[in-house]
Design a protein around this motif. Structure first.
Motif, PDB file in Angstrom:
ATOM      1  N   ARG A 184       0.807  -1.214   0.000  1.00 43.19           N
ATOM      2  CA  ARG A 184       0.000   0.000   0.000  1.00 43.19           C
ATOM      3  C   ARG A 184       0.845   1.272   0.000  1.00 43.19           C
ATOM      4  O   ARG A 184       0.424   2.296  -0.556  1.00 43.19           O
ATOM      5  N   THR A 185       2.015   1.226   0.607  1.00 44.69           N
ATOM      6  CA  THR A 185       2.884   2.416   0.579  1.00 44.69           C
ATOM      7  C   THR A 185       3.298   2.769  -0.846  1.00 44.69           C
ATOM      8  O   THR A 185       3.146   3.930  -1.280  1.00 44.69           O
ATOM      9  N   PRO A 186       3.817   1.811  -1.646  1.00 42.23           N
ATOM     10  CA  PRO A 186       4.103   2.157  -3.053  1.00 42.23           C
ATOM     11  C   PRO A 186       2.858   2.558  -3.835  1.00 42.23           C
ATOM     12  O   PRO A 186       2.926   3.437  -4.705  1.00 42.23           O
ATOM     13  N   LEU A 187       1.702   1.930  -3.526  1.00 47.90           N
ATOM     14  CA  LEU A 187       0.474   2.306  -4.216  1.00 47.90           C
ATOM     15  C   LEU A 187       0.109   3.762  -3.924  1.00 47.90           C
ATOM     16  O   LEU A 187      -0.342   4.497  -4.812  1.00 47.90           O
ATOM     17  N   THR A 188       0.303   4.155  -2.685  1.00 48.08           N
ATOM     18  CA  THR A 188       0.019   5.551  -2.335  1.00 48.08           C
ATOM     19  C   THR A 188       0.950   6.498  -3.077  1.00 48.08           C
ATOM     20  O   THR A 188       0.538   7.559  -3.562  1.00 48.08           O
ATOM     21  N   GLN A 189       2.227   6.109  -3.164  1.00 50.15           N
ATOM     22  CA  GLN A 189       3.186   6.942  -3.899  1.00 50.15           C
ATOM     23  C   GLN A 189       2.811   7.025  -5.381  1.00 50.15           C
ATOM     24  O   GLN A 189       2.914   8.099  -6.004  1.00 50.15           O
ATOM     25  N   ILE A 190       2.365   5.894  -5.929  1.00 44.54           N
ATOM     26  CA  ILE A 190       1.942   5.909  -7.341  1.00 44.54           C
ATOM     27  C   ILE A 190       0.736   6.821  -7.520  1.00 44.54           C
ATOM     28  O   ILE A 190       0.636   7.585  -8.493  1.00 44.54           O
ATOM     29  N   GLN A 191      -0.198   6.740  -6.588  1.00 37.75           N
ATOM     30  CA  GLN A 191      -1.385   7.574  -6.671  1.00 37.75           C
ATOM     31  C   GLN A 191      -1.018   9.059  -6.630  1.00 37.75           C
ATOM     32  O   GLN A 191      -1.528   9.864  -7.413  1.00 37.75           O
ATOM     33  N   HIS A 192      -0.115   9.429  -5.705  1.00 39.35           N
ATOM     34  CA  HIS A 192       0.317  10.822  -5.636  1.00 39.35           C
ATOM     35  C   HIS A 192       1.036  11.241  -6.917  1.00 39.35           C
ATOM     36  O   HIS A 192       0.849  12.369  -7.417  1.00 39.35           O
ATOM     37  N   GLY A 193       1.855  10.318  -7.448  1.00 38.14           N
ATOM     38  CA  GLY A 193       2.575  10.643  -8.679  1.00 38.14           C
ATOM     39  C   GLY A 193       1.631  10.861  -9.841  1.00 38.14           C
ATOM     40  O   GLY A 193       1.801  11.796 -10.638  1.00 38.14           O
ATOM     41  N   ILE A 194       0.602  10.029  -9.953  1.00 40.04           N
ATOM     42  CA  ILE A 194      -0.371  10.183 -11.032  1.00 40.04           C
ATOM     43  C   ILE A 194      -1.135  11.490 -10.869  1.00 40.04           C
ATOM     44  O   ILE A 194      -1.399  12.221 -11.855  1.00 40.04           O
ATOM     45  N   ALA A 195      -1.501  11.812  -9.609  1.00 42.94           N
ATOM     46  CA  ALA A 195      -2.231  13.059  -9.366  1.00 42.94           C
ATOM     47  C   ALA A 195      -1.401  14.272  -9.761  1.00 42.94           C
ATOM     48  O   ALA A 195      -1.918  15.243 -10.337  1.00 42.94           O
ATOM     49  N   ARG A 196      -0.089  14.231  -9.458  1.00 48.09           N
ATOM     50  CA  ARG A 196       0.776  15.355  -9.822  1.00 48.09           C
ATOM     51  C   ARG A 196       0.911  15.471 -11.340  1.00 48.09           C
ATOM     52  O   ARG A 196       0.920  16.576 -11.895  1.00 48.09           O
ATOM     53  N   GLN A 207      -1.306  14.576 -13.515  1.00 47.69           N
ATOM     54  CA  GLN A 207      -2.570  15.062 -14.076  1.00 47.69           C
ATOM     55  C   GLN A 207      -2.730  16.577 -13.910  1.00 47.69           C
ATOM     56  O   GLN A 207      -3.521  17.194 -14.622  1.00 47.69           O
ATOM     57  N   GLN A 208      -1.983  17.161 -12.969  1.00 44.80           N
ATOM     58  CA  GLN A 208      -2.069  18.604 -12.752  1.00 44.80           C
ATOM     59  C   GLN A 208      -1.198  19.412 -13.733  1.00 44.80           C
ATOM     60  O   GLN A 208      -1.316  20.642 -13.800  1.00 44.80           O
ATOM     61  N   LEU A 209      -0.331  18.708 -14.449  1.00 41.67           N
ATOM     62  CA  LEU A 209       0.539  19.405 -15.404  1.00 41.67           C
ATOM     63  C   LEU A 209      -0.248  19.768 -16.653  1.00 41.67           C
ATOM     64  O   LEU A 209      -1.042  18.975 -17.173  1.00 41.67           O
ATOM     65  N   ASP A 210       0.007  20.957 -17.160  1.00 41.48           N
ATOM     66  CA  ASP A 210      -0.734  21.435 -18.327  1.00 41.48           C
ATOM     67  C   ASP A 210      -0.043  21.115 -19.652  1.00 41.48           C
ATOM     68  O   ASP A 210      -0.679  21.156 -20.710  1.00 41.48           O
ATOM     69  N   ASP A 211       1.251  20.862 -19.597  1.00 41.05           N
ATOM     70  CA  ASP A 211       2.004  20.676 -20.845  1.00 41.05           C
ATOM     71  C   ASP A 211       2.252  19.214 -21.167  1.00 41.05           C
ATOM     72  O   ASP A 211       3.215  18.871 -21.847  1.00 41.05           O
ATOM     73  N   LEU A 212       1.398  18.305 -20.655  1.00 40.32           N
ATOM     74  CA  LEU A 212       1.554  16.884 -20.983  1.00 40.32           C
ATOM     75  C   LEU A 212       1.093  16.630 -22.410  1.00 40.32           C
ATOM     76  O   LEU A 212       0.126  17.240 -22.881  1.00 40.32           O
TER      77      LEU A 212
END
Length: 396
Positions: free
Chosen positions: A219-231, A233-238
């Protein structure tokens, strides 16, 4: 000091056998006494024997001793015998018993058939003081051994009950009794129960290790993955191509999280937490993941709410495995029908479908989850159709 153990069968049979042997010995003594004093009706045999001997050997009469008298003369007979003869109380060739003046006299008037000779009188005498009645001895013997048998039963029952109470205390408290069980059967049960408790303790340790592993290492790596995906998704230049990849990763992250929660609940021995929820919402949510152009899912859901006590991750894992099994065994479309007490998944088989009864990992997971949720499943796989039925009660 270690006490010698014995089998319960040996314990009981040895005592009962010893009692029977002593009883047989006493019975033989009483029988011998009764035989010697004609208490077992053996007097008739000896009276007839003496009469036949006299008839065969023709000895001089009378024959007299302290035990018997054989004669043809009425004058040599005791008065009570003469009186009984004259009164017709002594039938020919039959043994009669006369009691007079402390004596038991057995009398046999013997006469050969079709003979006019005077009858031969055979008398055997027994002193009543020397020939005690056998009935009191038998009653005493029966009473004595009844007491012995009652003592053995009560003592054996007490001993066995004591061992059972110790065993019950050990089962309830897991506290080893001070004395080792006297019986091998109980001792074997002690050992089996100890091994079972040790295995249960090891299973609990494994459960805690798995819980720790799933909670931290997964669950710890899953949480890190979730935070990474959220960050991300916040980028505009993807780039536009990355959006689809992020959606796929997010779905995979959600599924991995729910799967780890379901596996943890499936592994735990303690009662799992359930929520009262309409199972239709769970079915719709899982069906959306698989409903696509290549594999369509038709839902026939009960119009009313079907409220069940559910562990949502377990229920979703069950539906996921059921749908994946249906994909492997059959072709589109898959029909999912929900009633108030059952869930049915049905689709037809393809010509390329493997001939299998469904004994793979998915089927094993379905079976274990149904057991965990107190449900019952049934798979019917024919040449044309594949049907999985899940009842919401343990009895089918």
């Amino acid at each position: 000091m270690i006490k010698a153990q014995t089998s319960m069968i040996v314990y009981l049979s040895s005592r009962i056998t010893l009692l029977m042997l002593v009883m047989m010995l006493c019975w033989l003594c009483v029988s011998k006494y009764g035989y010697e004093f004609a208490l077992d009706d053996s007097a008739a045999h000896y009276l007839y024997y003496d009469a036949q001997q006299v008839q065969t050997q023709q000895p001089d009469l009378p024959i007299r001793d302290e035990f018997k008298l054989i004669t043809r003369s009425h004058a040599q007979l005791p008065d009570e015998v003469v009186q009984a003869w004259r009164a017709g109380h002594l039938p020919i060739n039959e043994v009669s018993l006369l009691q007079h003046s402390g004596l038991d006299t057995y009398v046999l008037p013997w006469q050969q058939p079709n003979s006019n000779a005077s009858p031969l009188f055979v008398l055997h005498f027994f002193n009543q003081q020397d020939t005690l009645p056998i009935t009191p001895w038998l009653v005493l013997l029966l009473a004595t051994f009844s007491l012995f048998a009652l003592y053995i039963v009560i003592r054996s029952t007490f001993k066995i009950n004591k061992q059972i109470n110790s065993l019950t205390e050990f089962v309830n408290t897991n506290k080893q009794p001070g004395d080792i069980s006297k019986f091998k059967e109980f001792s074997a049960f002690y050992e089996a129960l100890k091994l079972s408790r040790q295995a249960e303790h090891l299973a609990q340790q494994r459960e805690r290790l798995l819980s720790t592993f799933l909670s931290h290492e997964v669950r710890t790596p899953l949480t890190q993955i979730q935070h990474g995906i959220a960050r991300l998704q916040q980028l505009d230049d993807l780039p536009l191509e990355a959006v689809e990849v992020l959606v796929t990763l997010e779905q995979a992250q959600y599924r991995l999280r729910d799967t780890s929660s379901a596996v943890l609940a499936l592994w735990q021995q303690a009662a799992i937490e359930k929520q009262q929820i309409d199972i239709k919402t769970v079915i719709k949510r899982v069906a959306v993941r698989f409903d696509c152009e290549h594999f369509q899912i038709a839902l026939k859901l009960c119009p009313h709410e079907v409220i069940l006590a559910l562990h949502i991750p377990l229920c979703e894992l069950l539906l996921t495995q059921a749908i994946e099994n249906s994909q492997q065994h059959g072709q589109s479309p898959l029909t999912i029908e929900l009633t108030a007490d059952a869930l049915t998944l049905h689709n037809t088989k393809t010509t390329q479908a493997h001939s299998t009864s469904g004994t793979g990992l998915g089927t094993v997971l379905i079976q274990q989850i149904c057991t965990r949720l107190d449900w019952h499943h049934k798979i019917i796989s024919t040449e044309q159709d594949y049907t999985l039925t899940i009842k919401f009660k343990a009895l089918f």
